[in-house]
Write a protein that holds these residues in place. Structure first.
Motif, PDB file in Angstrom:
ATOM      1  N   HIS A  35       3.878   4.206  11.874  1.00  0.00           N
ATOM      2  CA  HIS A  35       4.424   5.166  12.749  1.00  0.00           C
ATOM      3  C   HIS A  35       4.257   6.671  12.456  1.00  0.00           C
ATOM      4  O   HIS A  35       4.193   7.577  13.326  1.00  0.00           O
ATOM      5  CB  HIS A  35       6.069   4.883  12.797  1.00  0.00           C
ATOM      6  N   GLY A  36       3.922   6.975  11.002  1.00  0.00           N
ATOM      7  CA  GLY A  36       3.764   8.347  10.634  1.00  0.00           C
ATOM      8  C   GLY A  36       2.667   8.825  10.719  1.00  0.00           C
ATOM      9  O   GLY A  36       2.344  10.230  10.882  1.00  0.00           O
ATOM     10  N   LEU A  37       1.548   7.890  10.242  1.00  0.00           N
ATOM     11  CA  LEU A  37       0.205   8.444  10.558  1.00  0.00           C
ATOM     12  C   LEU A  37      -0.700   7.101  10.963  1.00  0.00           C
ATOM     13  O   LEU A  37      -1.374   6.581  10.332  1.00  0.00           O
ATOM     14  CB  LEU A  37      -0.667   8.757   9.285  1.00  0.00           C
ATOM     15  N   PRO A  38      -0.601   7.125  12.397  1.00  0.00           N
ATOM     16  CA  PRO A  38      -1.568   5.888  13.078  1.00  0.00           C
ATOM     17  C   PRO A  38      -2.949   6.319  12.923  1.00  0.00           C
ATOM     18  O   PRO A  38      -3.595   5.246  12.767  1.00  0.00           O
ATOM     19  CB  PRO A  38      -0.811   5.832  14.314  1.00  0.00           C
ATOM     20  N   GLY A  39      -3.415   7.411  12.590  1.00  0.00           N
ATOM     21  CA  GLY A  39      -4.769   7.347  12.480  1.00  0.00           C
ATOM     22  C   GLY A  39      -5.280   7.053  11.258  1.00  0.00           C
ATOM     23  O   GLY A  39      -6.362   6.703  11.048  1.00  0.00           O
ATOM     24  N   VAL A  40      -4.415   7.004  10.322  1.00  0.00           N
ATOM     25  CA  VAL A  40      -4.754   6.348   8.912  1.00  0.00           C
ATOM     26  C   VAL A  40      -4.256   4.904   8.683  1.00  0.00           C
ATOM     27  O   VAL A  40      -5.069   3.942   8.244  1.00  0.00           O
ATOM     28  CB  VAL A  40      -4.016   7.129   7.739  1.00  0.00           C
ATOM     29  N   PHE A  41      -3.183   4.648   9.110  1.00  0.00           N
ATOM     30  CA  PHE A  41      -2.762   3.271   8.835  1.00  0.00           C
ATOM     31  C   PHE A  41      -2.601   2.630  10.212  1.00  0.00           C
ATOM     32  O   PHE A  41      -1.820   3.090  11.280  1.00  0.00           O
ATOM     33  CB  PHE A  41      -1.287   3.188   8.304  1.00  0.00           C
ATOM     34  N   ASP A  42      -3.365   1.508  10.210  1.00  0.00           N
ATOM     35  CA  ASP A  42      -3.310   0.678  11.694  1.00  0.00           C
ATOM     36  C   ASP A  42      -3.518  -0.716  11.067  1.00  0.00           C
ATOM     37  O   ASP A  42      -4.664  -1.222  11.157  1.00  0.00           O
ATOM     38  CB  ASP A  42      -4.606   1.337  12.350  1.00  0.00           C
ATOM     39  N   SER A  43      -2.553  -1.359  11.422  1.00  0.00           N
ATOM     40  CA  SER A  43      -2.604  -2.743  11.064  1.00  0.00           C
ATOM     41  C   SER A  43      -3.624  -3.523  11.667  1.00  0.00           C
ATOM     42  O   SER A  43      -3.871  -4.884  11.348  1.00  0.00           O
ATOM     43  CB  SER A  43      -1.130  -3.496  11.249  1.00  0.00           C
ATOM     44  N   ALA A  44      -4.180  -3.426  12.954  1.00  0.00           N
ATOM     45  CA  ALA A  44      -4.977  -4.132  13.768  1.00  0.00           C
ATOM     46  C   ALA A  44      -6.499  -3.973  13.161  1.00  0.00           C
ATOM     47  O   ALA A  44      -7.455  -4.538  13.727  1.00  0.00           O
ATOM     48  CB  ALA A  44      -4.990  -3.768  15.573  1.00  0.00           C
TER      49      ALA A  44
END
Length: 90
Positions: A35-44
């Motif tokens: 939620h905080g950095l979707p450009g960095v952390f993307d579980s998909a």
């Protein structure tokens, strides 16, 4: 059988001026990172951490929200976040 002195697996994702660390066995999927950095952390996405999506200050701000300490960092200016000894993985 696991030896208690063995260190948990920690994956490292180097970026520009920082390294994000992730300890999968500690992760509780609170999704503060996503939620905080979707450009960095993307579980998909694989790998799910892409360090080119933020700068060191943004990473520090969001990773500091990780309640399980599964995420950590080392920055070029000396900031470090690792899990405290009493926040052991299950």
């Amino acid at each position: 059988m696991s030896n208690e002195s063995e260190r948990p697996r920690v994956l490292e994702y180097p970026g520009d001026g920082f390294v994000i660390t992730w300890e999968p066995t500690r992760c509780r999927h609170a999704a503060e990172c996503v939620h905080g950095l979707p450009g960095v952390f993307d579980s998909a996405r694989r790998p799910w951490i892409a360090t080119d999506g933020a700068n060191a200050d943004e990473v520090v701000t969001v990773v500091d929200r990780c309640p399980s300490y599964a995420l950590g960092y080392r920055t070029a200016d000396g900031r470090i976040r690792t899990a405290p000894e009493d926040a052991g993985a299950p």
